[in-house]
Design an enzyme around this catalytic site. Structure first.
Site, mmCIF file in Angstrom:
data_model
loop_
_atom_site.group_PDB
_atom_site.id
_atom_site.type_symbol
_atom_site.label_atom_id
_atom_site.label_comp_id
_atom_site.label_asym_id
_atom_site.label_seq_id
_atom_site.Cartn_x
_atom_site.Cartn_y
_atom_site.Cartn_z
ATOM 1 C CG ASP A 309 -2.141 0.989 0.955
ATOM 2 O OD1 ASP A 309 -2.179 1.657 -0.104
ATOM 3 O OD2 ASP A 309 -3.002 1.078 1.834
ATOM 4 C CG HIS A 313 0.117 11.344 0.754
ATOM 5 N ND1 HIS A 313 -0.874 11.672 -0.139
ATOM 6 C CD2 HIS A 313 -0.242 10.159 1.306
ATOM 7 C CE1 HIS A 313 -1.813 10.733 -0.116
ATOM 8 N NE2 HIS A 313 -1.452 9.793 0.745
#
Ligand code: DOR
Length: 432
Positions: A309, A313
């Site tokens: 996953d 960011h």
């Protein structure tokens, strides 16, 4: 004759188990596995493990649309450094991967990647949960996994239709059953929550997401898999209840597979007491008890694969307050070392969880995972199981730095990665 490369004195660990052997690679293919092999270039793997390259079922490489956080090239470089030779890339891009044009855009962007990029497509148009994506057309273009990842498909009737429709597509896939991968989260229960609902969310006064938000979706989709005979893959399983239901569903013979991320078996919700958004993720970090259940699930085969996953960011985004920062954590460069350090699995289990099983689930086991034998593409990684190193986000190949393991000492390092024979990681450094 073209130049060849031999990897000697290593311990091979693959779908067949564990054995001592040398191997020789020529023109991107393993051409010989045996004893006392030689080549124009020789890598001495004495004391090291040689395994099929890892396969990540769950990478967010942010292209198209959020290249400030990651690109396919930077993400795939991180993947190669983490021992991965293939990444299934999630469709929560901008635009979403829900059409042939965007699949092609991703494949074009992958032309300078350091591993194979396998696009997963959205189940519904724009991941909006309302109208199915053109699945047959996407399957014809090579897509094998559909998911609205980032959100679960809320509408049970549409999920049923997707499963029935996908079940009718295996004439396009040589019999491979197309996979519907579900982000298990009932939005009406999870909405507004920024961490696990429990003791720590009460202490910190932050809105929580109950374990039941995941478990209700897992329960529903097990029921729909039973109803339709369809193939469901549960993404980032994080609770004891989910693990138990998946175990029972598999025992009942349903076509279900599951993955767990490294962070869901190594970090618990108490990490959020720092208010550091590096620990904000969906589904959220859960309890010690959930961690114990996820580990058992991985070790007993209930959960088939470790996935990352990997969710980069930008620094600006992750520097926002915990309540408004985006969820997600880096994973590709640390997954193997973290699992090797904390799962309590032996190397054969780790290779099954990181390579053999995910390659099979993604339908790419003709070229990844499997056995290391003559005739197979040289998708390989060479591992030092004992080397210790300290995780530093700023030192990673990723464009982002949002690792939840900053400063942690882990054991296990990728020394070499070969993708179709291309030596993409040499002595722990990316070659391009
Ligand atoms: O924490 C998460 N971040 N979970 C997801 O499912 C999506 C991901 C992202 O794309 O950032």
């Amino acid at each position: 004759m073209s130049a060849d490369l031999a990897i000697t004195n290593g311990t091979i660990v693959d779908a067949d188990g564990i054995r001592r052997a040398d191997l020789r690679i020529e023109n991107g293919v393993v051409v010989e596995v045996g004893e006392k092999l030689d080549g124009d270039t020789v890598i001495d793997a004495d004391g090291l493990v040689v395994s099929p390259g890892f396969v990540d079922l769950h990478s967010h490489l942010r292209e198209p649309g959020d290249e400030e956080a990651e690109t396919i090239q930077t993400g795939s470089r991180g993947a190669a450094l983490g021992g991965f030779t293939a990444c299934v890339v999630m469709p929560n891009t901008n635009p979403a991967i829900d059409s042939l044009a965007v699949v092609q855009q991703v494949l074009d962007a992958a032309s300078d990647a350091l591993c194979e990029i396998v696009p997963a497509a959205a189940m519904t148009i724009a991941r909006a949960g309302e109208q199915l994506a053109p699945m047959a057309e996407l399957v014809r273009a090579g897509v094998r996994i559909f998911t609205d990842d980032g959100t679960g498909l809320q509408n049970a009737r549409l999920m049923r239709t997707a499963l029935e429709y996908a079940g009718g597509l295996n004439h396009l896939t040589d019999g491979f059953d197309v996979v519907l991968a579900q982000h298990g989260e009932v939005e009406s229960l999870a909405a507004g929550g920024v961490m696990h609902e429990g003791e720590w969310s009460s202490v910190l006064g932050m809105p929580g997401q109950p374990a039941e938000a995941e478990e209700l979706m897992v329960m529903r989709d097990i029921a729909l898999a039973r109803l339709t005979g369809g193939r469901v893959h549960f993404q980032h399983v994080s609770t004891r209840g989910s693990v138990s239901m998946i175990r029972a569903a598999k025992e009942a013979g349903l076509a279900i597979t599951a993955e767990a991320t490294t962070h869901h078996f190594t970090l618990d919700h108490s990490a959020c007491q720092t208010y550091d958004p590096a620990f904000k993720v969906h589904p959220p970090l859960r309890t010690e008890d959930d961690i114990a259940a996820v580990k058992v699930g991985l070790l007993d085969g209930t959960i088939d694969a470790i996935a990352t996953d990997h969710a980069p960011h930008t620094r600006q985004a992750k520097e926002r307050p915990f309540l408004s920062a985006p969820p997600g954590m880096l994973g590709l460069e640390t997954a193997f070392a973290v699992a090797n350090t904390e799962l309590g699995a032996d190397i054969e289990q780790l290779v099954r969880l990181l390579s053999v099983n995910p390659a099979y689930i993604a339908g790419i086991d003709d070229r990844h995972g499997g056995r290391i034998e003559a005739g197979r593409p040289a998708n390989l990684t060479v591992l030092d199981l004992d080397e210790e190193w300290t995780v530093t986000g700023a030192a990673m190949a990723s464009r982002s730095t949002n690792t939840p393991y900053e400063g942690r000492t882990v054991r296990g390092r990728v020394r070499h990665t070969f993708w179709n024979g291309d030596h993409v990681v040499d002595m722990g450094e990316a070659t391009r």
